[in-house]
Every structure is written in structure tokens, then in C-alpha cells.
Design a protein around this motif. Sequence first.
Motif, PDB file in Angstrom:
ATOM      1  N   ASP A 186       0.817  -1.212   0.000  1.00  0.00           N
ATOM      2  CA  ASP A 186       0.000   0.000   0.000  1.00  0.00           C
ATOM      3  C   ASP A 186       0.851   1.264   0.000  1.00  0.00           C
ATOM      4  O   ASP A 186       0.346   2.371   0.207  1.00  0.00           O
ATOM      5  CB  ASP A 186      -0.940   0.012   1.207  1.00  0.00           C
ATOM      6  N   GLY A 187       2.168   1.105  -0.183  1.00  0.00           N
ATOM      7  CA  GLY A 187       3.056   2.261  -0.227  1.00  0.00           C
ATOM      8  C   GLY A 187       3.518   2.745   1.131  1.00  0.00           C
ATOM      9  O   GLY A 187       4.318   3.681   1.211  1.00  0.00           O
ATOM     10  N   ASN A 188       3.036   2.116   2.221  1.00  0.00           N
ATOM     11  CA  ASN A 188       3.393   2.542   3.574  1.00  0.00           C
ATOM     12  C   ASN A 188       4.411   1.591   4.201  1.00  0.00           C
ATOM     13  O   ASN A 188       4.496   0.416   3.835  1.00  0.00           O
ATOM     14  CB  ASN A 188       2.150   2.581   4.462  1.00  0.00           C
ATOM     15  N   GLU A 189       5.165   2.102   5.172  1.00  0.00           N
ATOM     16  CA  GLU A 189       6.041   1.252   5.967  1.00  0.00           C
ATOM     17  C   GLU A 189       5.190   0.466   6.970  1.00  0.00           C
ATOM     18  O   GLU A 189       4.197   0.973   7.489  1.00  0.00           O
ATOM     19  CB  GLU A 189       7.080   2.083   6.717  1.00  0.00           C
ATOM     20  N   HIS A 190       5.605  -0.763   7.227  1.00  0.00           N
ATOM     21  CA  HIS A 190       4.860  -1.616   8.157  1.00  0.00           C
ATOM     22  C   HIS A 190       5.781  -2.023   9.309  1.00  0.00           C
ATOM     23  O   HIS A 190       6.467  -3.037   9.250  1.00  0.00           O
ATOM     24  CB  HIS A 190       4.303  -2.837   7.429  1.00  0.00           C
ATOM     25  N   GLU A 191       5.773  -1.197  10.343  1.00  0.00           N
ATOM     26  CA  GLU A 191       6.606  -1.459  11.516  1.00  0.00           C
ATOM     27  C   GLU A 191       5.970  -2.546  12.366  1.00  0.00           C
ATOM     28  O   GLU A 191       4.752  -2.581  12.558  1.00  0.00           O
ATOM     29  CB  GLU A 191       6.769  -0.169  12.331  1.00  0.00           C
ATOM     30  N   TYR A 192       6.802  -3.426  12.902  1.00  0.00           N
ATOM     31  CA  TYR A 192       6.287  -4.537  13.701  1.00  0.00           C
ATOM     32  C   TYR A 192       5.677  -4.020  15.001  1.00  0.00           C
ATOM     33  O   TYR A 192       6.330  -3.308  15.767  1.00  0.00           O
ATOM     34  CB  TYR A 192       7.408  -5.525  14.023  1.00  0.00           C
ATOM     35  N   ASN A 193       4.421  -4.369  15.262  1.00  0.00           N
ATOM     36  CA  ASN A 193       3.768  -3.959  16.502  1.00  0.00           C
ATOM     37  C   ASN A 193       2.828  -5.045  17.026  1.00  0.00           C
ATOM     38  O   ASN A 193       1.820  -4.747  17.673  1.00  0.00           O
ATOM     39  CB  ASN A 193       3.002  -2.640  16.307  1.00  0.00           C
ATOM     40  N   ASP A 194       3.183  -6.291  16.739  1.00  0.00           N
ATOM     41  CA  ASP A 194       2.328  -7.407  17.152  1.00  0.00           C
ATOM     42  C   ASP A 194       2.662  -7.956  18.533  1.00  0.00           C
ATOM     43  O   ASP A 194       1.998  -8.866  19.019  1.00  0.00           O
ATOM     44  CB  ASP A 194       2.399  -8.525  16.103  1.00  0.00           C
ATOM     45  N   GLY A 195       3.709  -7.423  19.154  1.00  0.00           N
ATOM     46  CA  GLY A 195       4.008  -7.791  20.531  1.00  0.00           C
ATOM     47  C   GLY A 195       4.685  -9.138  20.693  1.00  0.00           C
ATOM     48  O   GLY A 195       5.204  -9.728  19.746  1.00  0.00           O
ATOM     49  N   TYR A 196       4.657  -9.642  21.928  1.00  0.00           N
ATOM     50  CA  TYR A 196       5.372 -10.869  22.272  1.00  0.00           C
ATOM     51  C   TYR A 196       4.542 -11.670  23.265  1.00  0.00           C
ATOM     52  O   TYR A 196       3.570 -11.172  23.847  1.00  0.00           O
ATOM     53  CB  TYR A 196       6.730 -10.529  22.903  1.00  0.00           C
ATOM     54  N   SER A 197       4.954 -12.897  23.466  1.00  0.00           N
ATOM     55  CA  SER A 197       4.341 -13.758  24.480  1.00  0.00           C
ATOM     56  C   SER A 197       5.447 -14.398  25.308  1.00  0.00           C
ATOM     57  O   SER A 197       6.519 -14.729  24.785  1.00  0.00           O
ATOM     58  CB  SER A 197       3.490 -14.855  23.822  1.00  0.00           C
ATOM     59  N   LEU A 198       5.212 -14.539  26.595  1.00  0.00           N
ATOM     60  CA  LEU A 198       6.167 -15.239  27.450  1.00  0.00           C
ATOM     61  C   LEU A 198       6.115 -16.730  27.140  1.00  0.00           C
ATOM     62  O   LEU A 198       5.057 -17.278  26.815  1.00  0.00           O
ATOM     63  CB  LEU A 198       5.842 -14.993  28.920  1.00  0.00           C
ATOM     64  N   ALA A 199       7.254 -17.386  27.240  1.00  0.00           N
ATOM     65  CA  ALA A 199       7.333 -18.807  26.900  1.00  0.00           C
ATOM     66  C   ALA A 199       8.079 -19.557  27.990  1.00  0.00           C
ATOM     67  O   ALA A 199       8.806 -18.968  28.806  1.00  0.00           O
ATOM     68  CB  ALA A 199       8.023 -18.987  25.554  1.00  0.00           C
ATOM     69  N   GLY A 200       7.906 -20.871  28.005  1.00  0.00           N
ATOM     70  CA  GLY A 200       8.650 -21.715  28.929  1.00  0.00           C
ATOM     71  C   GLY A 200       8.402 -21.435  30.387  1.00  0.00           C
ATOM     72  O   GLY A 200       9.279 -21.678  31.234  1.00  0.00           O
ATOM     73  N   GLY A 201       7.224 -20.900  30.723  1.00  0.00           N
ATOM     74  CA  GLY A 201       6.925 -20.594  32.122  1.00  0.00           C
ATOM     75  C   GLY A 201       7.677 -19.391  32.656  1.00  0.00           C
ATOM     76  O   GLY A 201       7.757 -19.192  33.876  1.00  0.00           O
ATOM     77  N   SER A 202       8.230 -18.579  31.774  1.00  0.00           N
ATOM     78  CA  SER A 202       9.011 -17.411  32.191  1.00  0.00           C
ATOM     79  C   SER A 202       8.121 -16.314  32.760  1.00  0.00           C
ATOM     80  O   SER A 202       6.919 -16.252  32.491  1.00  0.00           O
ATOM     81  CB  SER A 202       9.793 -16.853  31.000  1.00  0.00           C
ATOM     82  N   SER A 203       8.746 -15.427  33.518  1.00  0.00           N
ATOM     83  CA  SER A 203       8.048 -14.247  34.031  1.00  0.00           C
ATOM     84  C   SER A 203       9.065 -13.150  34.291  1.00  0.00           C
ATOM     85  O   SER A 203      10.237 -13.418  34.566  1.00  0.00           O
ATOM     86  CB  SER A 203       7.294 -14.563  35.326  1.00  0.00           C
ATOM     87  N   PHE A 204       8.613 -11.920  34.178  1.00  0.00           N
ATOM     88  CA  PHE A 204       9.457 -10.777  34.521  1.00  0.00           C
ATOM     89  C   PHE A 204       9.322 -10.484  36.020  1.00  0.00           C
ATOM     90  O   PHE A 204       8.311 -10.826  36.638  1.00  0.00           O
ATOM     91  CB  PHE A 204       9.054  -9.544  33.715  1.00  0.00           C
ATOM     92  N   ALA A 205      10.331  -9.852  36.595  1.00  0.00           N
ATOM     93  CA  ALA A 205      10.322  -9.509  38.013  1.00  0.00           C
ATOM     94  C   ALA A 205       9.573  -8.198  38.248  1.00  0.00           C
ATOM     95  O   ALA A 205       9.479  -7.360  37.348  1.00  0.00           O
ATOM     96  CB  ALA A 205      11.751  -9.391  38.535  1.00  0.00           C
ATOM     97  N   TYR A 206       9.074  -8.043  39.454  1.00  0.00           N
ATOM     98  CA  TYR A 206       8.440  -6.794  39.898  1.00  0.00           C
ATOM     99  C   TYR A 206       7.278  -6.361  39.001  1.00  0.00           C
ATOM    100  O   TYR A 206       6.971  -5.177  38.903  1.00  0.00           O
ATOM    101  CB  TYR A 206       9.471  -5.660  39.975  1.00  0.00           C
ATOM    102  N   GLY A 207       6.645  -7.313  38.326  1.00  0.00           N
ATOM    103  CA  GLY A 207       5.523  -6.964  37.456  1.00  0.00           C
ATOM    104  C   GLY A 207       5.929  -6.193  36.217  1.00  0.00           C
ATOM    105  O   GLY A 207       5.081  -5.573  35.567  1.00  0.00           O
ATOM    106  N   GLU A 208       7.213  -6.247  35.859  1.00  0.00           N
ATOM    107  CA  GLU A 208       7.701  -5.503  34.702  1.00  0.00           C
ATOM    108  C   GLU A 208       7.255  -6.163  33.401  1.00  0.00           C
ATOM    109  O   GLU A 208       6.807  -7.313  33.374  1.00  0.00           O
ATOM    110  CB  GLU A 208       9.228  -5.395  34.751  1.00  0.00           C
TER     111      GLU A 208
END
Length: 230
Positions: A121-143
Amino acid sequence: TVILNDIADVEYGSALVYPTGADNFSYADGSLVIVEGEALEIAVMFYTDEALLHSAEPKNAGEYFYKINKNKTTVTGAKDPELANGLSNYNLLTSTKYKTAFITKKDVEITLNAPSTVVYDGNEHEYNDGYSLAGGSSFAYGEKIDLLAVNYSDCLEDGSFAITSVPKNAGRYFIEFDASSSVIGGMSADANYNIVCADGVYFEILKKDIRISVGNDSKVYNGFGYRLDA
């Protein structure tokens, strides 16, 4: 002369603390000891530099230096109750200038969410679909990842990749997570975390279909070329 206890290394998200309680230290060989009936409880101060100039509450991953904090070290059962913390009768010395402890980076595994295919469409398509945690991982302090940065590559016909900018033209692209350029809590994502993103994702911009029609026309042959306008 006292010897400070060692502090076990902890992972980012856990507190780095000096053991509490009476006699939370050991005596150097040949040292005089505290008088019978009194108990010494050591408190320490943490620093971020070996010169012990910058004190800090240890939270972020890295190496910390600690030494006795005489203002918070106390003697219980002191013979003279008038003394603020009972230390006035003792000259505390340590076997070393400081000891060290570490907060290690926390391991986290993520996957990038696959983007949808789009039509040119003539526009740039920047990635903005995000991420998912895997392998039971988690960030600390609710980050979480506040700014998700990625790298883009063109998928070439020979199966190789060529680094490129944000996709705009028709083609197939490969997108990979960039930890050093991503941000968590105002810091680089790799400051406190070892973030593993095993696989990138593919993104495709399809060619746009264009239909054209040619108008009807006629002319008597005159030996010269003639162009038909659409």
C-alpha cells in the motif's frame, strides 16, 4: 577484628540482604571478642563502586560492595544502657575493606507474535504485534517490555538474509527481537534480563493487483507507427 559473612548471589527480582541476628559474623584468628553477656549484630552498607563512594539499595543486576555500617550495627545486652547502641566500648575492625555480592540477570524466554500478511500500500509496516512469554518465564516486579525493538531482514531468493529497514515494498521479511534496543523500566532490556527469543517471525507484503484496459481505436494504414492510449 570481625569477618563479614558472605552473601549468596541472588537473581534479579530477589533481595540482596545481609544475614540478620546476633553474632552474624565471625572473628578473625587471634582477635579479641565481645565481652560475655553482650551480643553484636552487624549491619552493612552496600555500594556500587569499589571505592565505596556511591551507596545504593541493591536491586539491579550487577556487582555490589558491602562493608560495616557502624551507624546501624548494634550491641544488645550492653552493660551501659546510656550508650545509644553499645558500640562506644568497641573499636570494630574488619579483615578486609569490603566484600562483594552479585545480583545476576534473570532468564526470560519470549516468542514474537506472528504478524498478518498485508498487500502493498506504499506505507512502511513497523512490527507492533508484541510478544508472548514462553517456557513458564516471568518478569520480576511486574515488569514488561515497554519498548519492543526488532531487526528486519530481506529474505533473498538464494535463501540468505540481508539486513534492511522497516518493510515497505512487496517481499518476504524476517523479524528478530533486539534486546539491547528494547526497554524495560527505563533501562535496556538486557540490563537485568537474559532474554531468549529462539525464533523470529516471517512477514510478507504481497504485490498489489492492478487491472488495466485498452481502448478500441482504428486508423487507415499510412506506413507510420501509431500508439494506442489506454
